[in-house]
Design a protein around this motif. Structure first.
Motif, PDB file in Angstrom:
ATOM      1  N   GLY A  16      -1.510  11.449 -12.116  1.00  0.00           N
ATOM      2  CA  GLY A  16      -2.751  11.881 -11.485  1.00  0.00           C
ATOM      3  C   GLY A  16      -3.925  11.717 -12.436  1.00  0.00           C
ATOM      4  N   LEU A  17      -3.707  12.102 -13.712  1.00  0.00           N
ATOM      5  CA  LEU A  17      -4.785  11.968 -14.703  1.00  0.00           C
ATOM      6  C   LEU A  17      -5.118  10.501 -14.944  1.00  0.00           C
ATOM      7  N   PHE A  18      -4.058   9.675 -14.990  1.00  0.00           N
ATOM      8  CA  PHE A  18      -4.254   8.247 -15.236  1.00  0.00           C
ATOM      9  C   PHE A  18      -5.035   7.610 -14.073  1.00  0.00           C
ATOM     10  N   LEU A  19      -4.748   8.077 -12.871  1.00  0.00           N
ATOM     11  CA  LEU A  19      -5.471   7.577 -11.690  1.00  0.00           C
ATOM     12  C   LEU A  19      -6.958   7.921 -11.823  1.00  0.00           C
ATOM     13  N   ASN A  20      -7.238   9.153 -12.210  1.00  0.00           N
ATOM     14  CA  ASN A  20      -8.637   9.540 -12.393  1.00  0.00           C
ATOM     15  C   ASN A  20      -9.302   8.723 -13.490  1.00  0.00           C
ATOM     16  N   GLU A  21      -8.557   8.520 -14.580  1.00  0.00           N
ATOM     17  CA  GLU A  21      -9.095   7.719 -15.689  1.00  0.00           C
ATOM     18  C   GLU A  21      -9.435   6.315 -15.214  1.00  0.00           C
ATOM     19  N   SER A  22      -8.511   5.745 -14.413  1.00  0.00           N
ATOM     20  CA  SER A  22      -8.714   4.369 -13.966  1.00  0.00           C
ATOM     21  C   SER A  22      -9.980   4.272 -13.127  1.00  0.00           C
ATOM     22  N   VAL A  23     -10.204   5.276 -12.293  1.00  0.00           N
ATOM     23  CA  VAL A  23     -11.395   5.269 -11.451  1.00  0.00           C
ATOM     24  C   VAL A  23     -12.646   5.416 -12.327  1.00  0.00           C
ATOM     25  N   ALA A  24     -12.557   6.292 -13.317  1.00  0.00           N
ATOM     26  CA  ALA A  24     -13.694   6.484 -14.219  1.00  0.00           C
ATOM     27  C   ALA A  24     -13.989   5.204 -14.996  1.00  0.00           C
ATOM     28  N   ALA A  25     -12.962   4.403 -15.258  1.00  0.00           N
ATOM     29  CA  ALA A  25     -13.155   3.157 -16.015  1.00  0.00           C
ATOM     30  C   ALA A  25     -13.717   2.048 -15.126  1.00  0.00           C
ATOM     31  N   GLY A  26     -13.959   2.357 -13.848  1.00  0.00           N
ATOM     32  CA  GLY A  26     -14.572   1.359 -12.966  1.00  0.00           C
ATOM     33  C   GLY A  26     -13.568   0.480 -12.253  1.00  0.00           C
ATOM     34  N   TRP A  83       5.844  -3.721  -6.356  1.00  0.00           N
ATOM     35  CA  TRP A  83       4.471  -3.471  -6.797  1.00  0.00           C
ATOM     36  C   TRP A  83       3.814  -2.576  -5.748  1.00  0.00           C
ATOM     37  N   LEU A  84       3.425  -1.386  -6.153  1.00  0.00           N
ATOM     38  CA  LEU A  84       2.802  -0.465  -5.198  1.00  0.00           C
ATOM     39  C   LEU A  84       1.365  -0.149  -5.625  1.00  0.00           C
ATOM     40  N   LYS A  85       0.470  -0.169  -4.642  1.00  0.00           N
ATOM     41  CA  LYS A  85      -0.936   0.108  -4.947  1.00  0.00           C
ATOM     42  C   LYS A  85      -1.227   1.591  -4.786  1.00  0.00           C
ATOM     43  N   LEU A  86      -1.982   2.094  -5.724  1.00  0.00           N
ATOM     44  CA  LEU A  86      -2.459   3.479  -5.620  1.00  0.00           C
ATOM     45  C   LEU A  86      -3.964   3.415  -5.729  1.00  0.00           C
ATOM     46  N   LYS A  87      -4.645   3.269  -4.599  1.00  0.00           N
ATOM     47  CA  LYS A  87      -6.093   3.097  -4.679  1.00  0.00           C
ATOM     48  C   LYS A  87      -6.797   4.430  -4.658  1.00  0.00           C
ATOM     49  N   ALA A 114       0.835  -1.200   0.000  1.00  0.00           N
ATOM     50  CA  ALA A 114       0.000   0.000   0.000  1.00  0.00           C
ATOM     51  C   ALA A 114       0.872   1.253   0.000  1.00  0.00           C
ATOM     52  N   THR A 115       0.352   2.330  -0.557  1.00  0.00           N
ATOM     53  CA  THR A 115       1.046   3.623  -0.476  1.00  0.00           C
ATOM     54  C   THR A 115       0.017   4.690  -0.132  1.00  0.00           C
ATOM     55  N   THR A 116       0.514   5.865   0.158  1.00  0.00           N
ATOM     56  CA  THR A 116      -0.424   6.929   0.515  1.00  0.00           C
ATOM     57  C   THR A 116      -0.742   7.831  -0.675  1.00  0.00           C
ATOM     58  N   GLY A 117       0.014   7.731  -1.729  1.00  0.00           N
ATOM     59  CA  GLY A 117      -0.290   8.600  -2.858  1.00  0.00           C
ATOM     60  C   GLY A 117       0.848   8.662  -3.854  1.00  0.00           C
ATOM     61  N   ILE A 118       0.617   9.449  -4.901  1.00  0.00           N
ATOM     62  CA  ILE A 118       1.567   9.512  -6.011  1.00  0.00           C
ATOM     63  C   ILE A 118       2.958   9.954  -5.551  1.00  0.00           C
ATOM     64  N   THR A 119       2.990  10.915  -4.633  1.00  0.00           N
ATOM     65  CA  THR A 119       4.289  11.418  -4.182  1.00  0.00           C
ATOM     66  C   THR A 119       5.124  10.298  -3.591  1.00  0.00           C
ATOM     67  N   GLU A 120       4.476   9.460  -2.776  1.00  0.00           N
ATOM     68  CA  GLU A 120       5.220   8.371  -2.159  1.00  0.00           C
ATOM     69  C   GLU A 120       5.739   7.389  -3.219  1.00  0.00           C
ATOM     70  N   VAL A 121       4.914   7.116  -4.221  1.00  0.00           N
ATOM     71  CA  VAL A 121       5.336   6.203  -5.291  1.00  0.00           C
ATOM     72  C   VAL A 121       6.554   6.779  -6.004  1.00  0.00           C
TER      73      VAL A 121
END
Ligand code: ATP
Length: 637
Positions: free
Chosen positions: A434-444, A466-470, A273-280
């Motif tokens: 950040g945009l890709f994260l939003n896209e992924s959420v929009a894609a379900g 492997w880091l998760k960005l939920k 798990a990670t806390t966000g893009i900055t951490e990744v």
């Protein structure tokens, strides 16, 4: 819990080099182990037992190990113990000449069929003492019982069980019963058995022959041996294959002899798990990485064998092929010309074929679990493939992701609604990610998984590659928690008759403890609560297991055998005077608790050992502290 001090060691008198190992020896070992709660003490007891078997009758090691892990075959083979209580009560009544009602009554009173069997046999007089039970024959009878199917299977099972019980002495009947129930649970987790196995082989063989490590300290050599055996098992989780290799080769080379093979699922690689893009970006600074959609379905390791067979395994290496006959039928059709065998790592996701849309996990969870007929399928599933572990004779686990991905793309072709490659992007730009994260959420999907391109496939590892960005990271506590349900309080008012709230625990793998993290009592519908209570009632045990760690001031009305795992979401983490999660990791004595937990879903694909670990809890707590300060600073500004 221990049954009795009577170990019936008379049976051991017959045991000499080359002679079969008496079951009484193993039962005595279980008895000793069950009264220990410290991990190293349990490992030592088991190591000594294995050494004794190795020194006298190594051929009995395989059945002995299977009895220790309470299995009759590797998990993927799908042959399981877990015989129903009704059959066991009937067999026990028959074997002891007592009324079935009486046996059933005693069982309801004590809650432990092992204790009932022990008492029943202890007070029974036997006219003609039968020869002692042996490890190998008990195991083969267990296997036969587990495999008995079809007409009259119940009678056949009862006959086999009765025969075992009649020949059992001392504490043996207790362990036979518990093992047949599939509830041996003396605290012997898989990792402990592997550790003991490695240590025993090393010590018994004498470390001289283990030349590669001759110079290290004994502790160092033991640790290296343990790691080698655990690694080998994670790549090929089958004692049938591991033990012969372990007995025939130096431990440090065992890995070369029990390689991955199609048809035997590897334990899946996991993400952190990670806390966000900055951490990744911080963590992966200077390395090449790729970002993939994180699909919300069920892990599916798809094996296509040379002989045309297809098998689909779950996150826990269970055989899910009968759940997904549609996938099993479609994947071979999608193989590229010339490809004969392949192993794909995928997520099976509910999918609306007409709209070409991903559906949420909740839809997938309504799909039947067993013996699904293609014609009855209502919830369609699309595989999203993200890794390739094997292709036409080449094991790819040790190859970098770039190569495994090319293998994936060359092995199968995409077919919308059946199989698609996980959507991926390669970028190290904060804005773009950040945009890709939003896209992924929009894609379900649930967000992203970021992977380093040069990383190998690390079976069963929660890897830093492997880091998760939920999407949850955008709000509140980053990840959800997977927690074992270990106890409950009885419901009041509308909830009378069921449970009203539950005690939740995380897992500490070092000591193999379940440490409480929260009490949950809200966020369920009444209907859901009835259903959950029903499932948990079957798991009630008379007393907490020795490896449950809980606060004296928070003792539930009933305890459960920890077999149910829930995924919960929480508001935040705090240091707790009551809960025991991660005690000693953040605060020297106090544990950590999560506040306002809410049930997200039941995790049928996880066992208590797969619950969130104490270390992960500590890590999330530390991160929360640092983000909080960051937020506070920002507010001040
Ligand atoms: P874990 O499996 O790590 O214990 P979990 O089961 O709660 O945790 P998550 O933490 O949500 O799952 O994320 C990991 C899971 O995401 C994987 O086990 C896999 O099933 C799924 N997944 C979806 N898409 C991908 C992907 N592109 N790459 C790897 N895993 C993926």
């Amino acid at each position: 819990a221990a049954l009795h001090e009577d170990f019936n060691l008379d049976a051991l008198a017959t045991w000499a080099p080359g002679k079969p190992v008496p079951f009484a020896f193993l039962a005595a070992t279980f008895e000793e182990i069950s009264s220990e709660s410290k991990r190293h003490a349990i490992t030592r007891l088991l190591t000594n037992a294995i050494r004794a078997i190795l020194a006298t009758t190594p051929g009995d090691l395989l059945p002995a190990i299977y009895l220790c892990v309470n299995q009759v075959a590797p998990s993927h083979a799908g042959t399981e113990l877990g015989i129903g209580d009704a059959i066991l009560v009937k067999a026990l009544a028959e074997a002891t000449g007592r009324a079935r009602d009486k046996v059933q009554h005693e069982y309801s009173e004590s809650g432990d069929l092992g204790v009932v069997a022990f008492n029943a046999r202890a007070t029974q007089r036997t006219m003609f003492p039968l020869p002692p039970l042996m490890v190998a024959s008990v195991f083969s009878t267990f296997r036969e019982i587990a495999r008995t199917e079809g007409t009259k299977s119940q009678e056949k099972k009862i006959k086999l069980i009765t025969k075992l019980l009649v020949a059992s002495k001392g504490i043996e009947p207790g362990y036979i019963m518990r093992a047949l129930q599939g509830k041996l649970r003396i605290g012997l987790a898989e990792q402990t058995v592997l550790a003991a196995l490695a240590q025993a082989v090393l010590l018994e063989r004498g470390s001289k022959s283990e030349s590669s490590n001759r110079d290290g300290s004994l502790a160092g050599r033991l640790q290296a041996a343990e790691q080698a055996v655990k690694l080998a098992y994670s790549q090929c989780p089958s004692y049938d294959l591991l033990l012969p290799a372990l007995l025939a080769h130096p431990i440090m080379e065992v890995n070369e002899h029990v390689a991955f093979q199609p048809g035997v699922p590897v334990k899946p690689m996991l993400a952190k798990a990670t806390t966000g893009i900055t951490e990744v970006l911080d963590k992966f600074a200077g390395t090449d990485f790729t970002v993939e959609y994180k699909y919300d379905g069920e892990r599916a390791q798809v094996h296509v064998l040379e002989d045309g067979r297809v098998a689909i395994y779950s996150r826990n290496s269970e055989d899910n092929t009968k759940k997904y006959p549609d996938i099993a039928a479609s994947v071979p059709r999608l193989l590229q010309p010339g490809v004969r065998s392949v192993v794909l790592d995928c997520e099976a996701v509910a999918f609306d074929r007409e709209e070409g849309k991903i559906l949420p996990f909740q839809v997938l969870s309504t799909r039947a679990r067993k013996d699904v007929k293609v014609a009855d399928i209502k919830v369609q599933v699309c595989l999203f493939a993200f890794d390739c572990l094997y292709l036409d004779g080449r094991v790819l686990l040790q190859r970098p992701l770039t190569e495994r991905r090319s293998a994936l793309y060359s092995a199968v072709s995409e077919q919308p609604g059946e199989l698609l490659f996980a959507t991926a992007k390669t970028s190290a730009d904060v804005e773009e990610l950040g945009l890709f994260l939003n896209e992924s959420v929009a894609a379900g999907t649930e967000g992203l998984i970021v992977k380093t391109l040069d990383s190998t496939y690390e079976p069963s590892r929660r890897s830093a590659h492997w880091l998760k960005l939920k999407k949850d990271y955008l709000e509140g506590v980053g990840d959800t928690f997977d927690v074992a349900v270990i106890g409950a309080w009885l419901g009041k008012g509308k909830r009378t008759g069921g449970y009203g709230s539950f005690l939740l625990a995380v897992y500490e793998p070092g000591e193999e403890e379940l440490q409480t993290i929260s009490k949950i009592g809200t966020g369920f519908s009444e209907e859901q609560l009835v259903q959950l209570s029903e499932q948990l009632k079957a798991l009630v045990i008379p007393a907490p297991k020795p490896y449950y760690r809980y606060g004296e001031t928070l003792v539930p009305d009933v305890w459960f055998d920890a077999k149910v795992v829930w995924e919960v979401k929480a508001a935040d983490l705090s240091i707790s005077p009551v809960h025991r999660a991660a005690a000693g990791l953040v605060d020297p004595t106090k544990g950590i608790s999560i506040r306002f937990p809410r049930l997200v879903r039941v995790r049928d694909d996880k066992a208590a050992e797969d619950a969130t670990s104490a270390e992960q809890v500590a890590e999330m707590y530390r991160k929360q502290v640092s983000t909080r300060t960051y937020k506070e600073v920002a507010e001040d500004y």
